[in-house]
Design an enzyme around this catalytic site. Structure first.
Site, PDB file in Angstrom:
ATOM      1  N   GLU A   1       0.796  -1.236   0.000  1.00 28.09           N
ATOM      2  CA  GLU A   1       0.000   0.000   0.000  1.00 28.09           C
ATOM      3  C   GLU A   1       0.828   1.286   0.000  1.00 28.09           C
ATOM      4  OE1 GLU A   1      -2.915  -0.260   3.102  1.00 28.09           O
ATOM      5  OE2 GLU A   1      -3.790  -2.073   2.281  1.00 28.09           O
TER       6      GLU A   1
ATOM      7  N   GLU B   1      -5.656 -11.025  -1.149  1.00 28.89           N
ATOM      8  CA  GLU B   1      -6.534 -10.853   0.023  1.00 28.89           C
ATOM      9  C   GLU B   1      -8.007 -10.904  -0.371  1.00 28.89           C
ATOM     10  OE1 GLU B   1      -5.384  -7.341   2.265  1.00 28.89           O
ATOM     11  OE2 GLU B   1      -3.265  -7.706   1.878  1.00 28.89           O
TER      12      GLU B   1
HETATM   13  C1  XIL Z   1      -6.400  -6.129   8.191  1.00 31.47           C
HETATM   14  C2  XIL Z   1      -6.796  -7.278   9.087  1.00 31.47           C
HETATM   15  O1  XIL Z   1      -7.679  -8.114   8.374  1.00 31.47           O
HETATM   16  C3  XIL Z   1      -7.451  -6.744  10.335  1.00 31.47           C
HETATM   17  O2  XIL Z   1      -7.670  -7.804  11.266  1.00 31.47           O
HETATM   18  C4  XIL Z   1      -6.566  -5.684  10.997  1.00 31.47           C
HETATM   19  O3  XIL Z   1      -7.236  -5.100  12.071  1.00 31.47           O
HETATM   20  C5  XIL Z   1      -6.175  -4.618  10.004  1.00 31.47           C
HETATM   21  O4  XIL Z   1      -5.586  -5.207   8.876  1.00 31.47           O
HETATM   22  N1  XIL Z   1      -4.990  -4.679   3.529  1.00 31.47           N
HETATM   23  C6  XIL Z   1      -3.985  -5.426   4.055  1.00 31.47           C
HETATM   24  C7  XIL Z   1      -4.238  -6.239   5.263  1.00 31.47           C
HETATM   25  O5  XIL Z   1      -2.915  -5.514   3.451  1.00 31.47           O
HETATM   26  O6  XIL Z   1      -3.105  -6.339   6.079  1.00 31.47           O
HETATM   27  C8  XIL Z   1      -5.387  -5.711   6.075  1.00 31.47           C
HETATM   28  O7  XIL Z   1      -5.663  -6.642   7.109  1.00 31.47           O
HETATM   29  C9  XIL Z   1      -6.586  -5.498   5.189  1.00 31.47           C
HETATM   30  C10 XIL Z   1      -6.277  -4.499   4.121  1.00 31.47           C
END
Ligand code: XIL
Length: 588
Positions: free
Chosen positions: A378, A488
């Site tokens: 990101e 994801e």
């Molecule tokens: C999220 C997790 O799912 C949550 O449990 C945590 O509170 C915050 O992070 N993009 C990403 C992930 O790369 O690391 C994130 O995961 C969701 C968005």
């Protein structure tokens, strides 16, 4: 294996109220339980322990039956564990003898493996090796009832030629909110152990809260000896419990694909989804996935800032490797304040030094253990600016932090695939253009990058399939070796941004069917568009709906619930699962 045993155990417990599990077989226990009177009144902080050693030869099979006979017969005697050294009551340990696998066992900062080189009884034991600190060792996880009294016994032997050492059993509860105290840890037993004979450690334990695991370690500072554990037995009163329905395992997603099919897993108990302790989650993972991502525990703040120790991540990696599952590292560099180490939350003149130390230290620690890393996550902004003004960007005054992170990661781990990962980059909009610019820049500078991760937290109808495909195509065109990984994936059923917003109170037949088609079309498009050699894999962001970060969330000013994953909250497969599987099978 142990998972099935565990279900059988729970079912039998609910039927009989008590049970004995010996040498891998189930038998209803005698109806009179003789709990240790001294231990039933003990508190979680009091424990009694004893040690005894066995002169039996570790390799002779007659020692195995005599030792197990000795514990069985003593368990029906009325003397207490504290005085006899032998535990009482119903044996709850499943696989504590490592005979049929070691699924309940895990390394704790070390490697825990089944071995047939040494055994107290039967044919195998658990070898604990690769320790570099006294706290490192092995854990054994199972469910215990808070307030009940348990007698714990294990046989221990040190590695050949090791000097004498003290080995300790500790009971650990799930972490409480106070990280300045260690009330979760209770010593159960400790004793002097040698490399020449097996020694029994035993004691009594009353978990005062939600139990996590037993820990086996050496308490003396700088003690790093390797050791063997065998015939772990945990005896205690079991409250009759109604087991829930068995999880529906499905026909196995990973079997239908020739590239990694991954899932993000929790390593804490926040949504009752802890891979390390939840045997239902383990069963689903074992049956369906070939790769794990830690949903949170490999982010920057979870590593010790100087030693880079990370117990949960180490346990996950060790469990994955025992079960022949790969690991995708997520993420070496990510900006959100709440998952940053302290030095990055309040940067000073040492920032760049600490940044390099983190990237190198963590990459080096996991060298050879991972299939791939999200090196930088990101870095692109959501607005007009191409780059996010993160602490890294501002401290490096540009994207040198990205370039450096990839180079350092490659130097520390020559084989692992290195990815740049981001969200909404599949929308074929300005953020996709910024992604193309960034990846082009990295390639032009000979930065060692193997692929691009598309997070793909998508809405029911956004981005369109055409935009998703165009975004992948834009990356595929840049370099013939770049891989594409869906890192994801989850599919929300709400759309907080539509006009009017689409807000679901529940998701039943037609909603589930639409979600199935959405999953299916994304997987099918991936198979059609991404050539086999360039498929980094597809990872879903969690197992069951109630584990998801979108189970309950705020978006665009609305408080929403959603059901974005492949299993429902009762761990039954959803139509979305069928859609995912159908697309894989049709693509084979
Ligand atoms: C999220 C997790 O799912 C949550 O449990 C945590 O509170 C915050 O992070 N993009 C990403 C992930 O790369 O690391 C994130 O995961 C969701 C968005």
């Amino acid at each position: 294996m142990s998972l099935l045993n565990y279900r059988a155990l729970a079912a039998a417990v609910s039927r009989y109220g008590c049970l004995a599990v010996l040498a891998g077989t189930l038998a209803a226990c005698e109806s009179t339980i003789d709990p240790d009177p001294s231990s039933s009144s003990s508190s979680s902080s009091s424990s009694s322990s004893s040690t005894s050693s066995s002169s039996s030869s570790s390799s002779s099979s007659s020692s195995s039956s005599s030792s197990s006979t000795s514990s069985t017969s003593s368990s029906s005697s009325s003397s207490s564990s504290s005085s006899s050294g032998v535990p009482q009551g119903d044996n709850l340990a499943v696989n504590g003898d490592a005979e049929s696998g070691i699924a309940n066992w895990a390394g704790r900062g070390a490697v825990a493996q089944r071995t047939e080189d040494e055994k107290y009884a039967g044919t195998a034991s658990v070898a604990v090796t690769g320790r570099t600190a006294s706290w490192q060792g092995a854990t054994y996880s199972l469910r215990l009832t808070p307030g009940n009294s348990y007698d714990v016994s294990v046989w221990v032997k040190l590695a050949e030629d090791a000097p004498t050492a003290t080995v300790k059993i500790t009971g650990k509860l799930v972490d409480d909110a106070d990280d300045t105290t260690y009330n979760e840890y209770t010593e159960i037993a400790s004793g002097t152990v040698t490399s020449s004979e097996w020694t029994q450690l035993s004691g009594t334990y009353v978990p005062a809260g939600q139990f996590e695991a037993f820990i086996f370690e050496t308490p003396d500072e700088f003690e790093t000896v390797s050791f063997y554990l065998d015939n772990l037995e945990i005896y205690g009163e079991v409250e009759p419990v109604e087991p829930g329905p068995d999880p529906e395992l499905g026909d196995g997603l990973a079997k239908a694909a020739e590239f990694p099919i991954g899932v993000a897993v929790a390593l804490d108990n926040s949504r009752n989804a802890n891979l390390l302790t939840n045997t239902d989650v383990q069963a689903i993972v074992l049956n369906n996935f070939s790769q794990l991502s830690a949903e949170n525990n490999m982010k920057m703040s979870y590593y010790n800032e100087t030693t880079f120790a990370n117990v949960e991540a180490e346990q996950m990696i060790s469990w994955a490797s025992q079960n022949n599952i790969g690991v995708h590292g997520h993420a070496l560099v990510w900006h959100p304040d709440y998952q940053l180490p302290s030095w990055a939350r309040t940067p000073d003149e040492n920032f760049r030094e600490r940044f390099e130390a983190h990237v190198r230290g963590v990459a080096r620690k996991h060298r050879g253990q991972l299939e791939s890393w999200d090196v930088v996550n990101e870095a692109l902004s959501d607005g007009g600016e191409p780059y996010r003004n993160s602490v890294f960007y501002s401290q490096y005054e540009g994207i040198d932090y990205i370039i450096n992170a990839f180079r350092w990661a490659r130097e520390e781990d020559p084989e692992v695939d290195l990815y740049y990962n981001d969200y909404n980059t599949e929308a074929n909009g300005p953020k996709t253009e910024a992604l193309v610019t960034l990846i082009t820049e990295l390639l032009n500078n000979d930065v060692p990058i193997n692929g691009v991760g598309f997070q793909m937290h998508v809405l029911p109808d956004w981005p369109s399939l055409a935009d998703i495909r165009a975004s992948w195509a834009a990356i595929l065109e840049l370099d013939p070796n770049l891989k594409i990984k869906i890192t994801e994936l989850d599919v929300r059923t709400n759309n907080a941004y539509s006009d009017p917003p689409l807000v679901n109170e529940s998701c039943e037949s037609s909603c589930l069917e639409q979600q199935k088609q959405r999953y299916k079309s994304i997987i099918a498009a991936y198979l059609e568009d991404v050539p086999p050699a360039r498929r980094g894999g597809i990872t879903v962001w969690g197992v069951a709906d109630n584990h998801s970060w979108y189970s309950n969330y705020e978006e665009n000013g609305l408080q929403l619930v959603d059901w974005p994953l492949l299993w429902n909250s009762s761990l039954q497969t959803k139509p979305a699962y069928d859609g995912f599987l159908e697309a894989l099978q049709e693509g084979l």
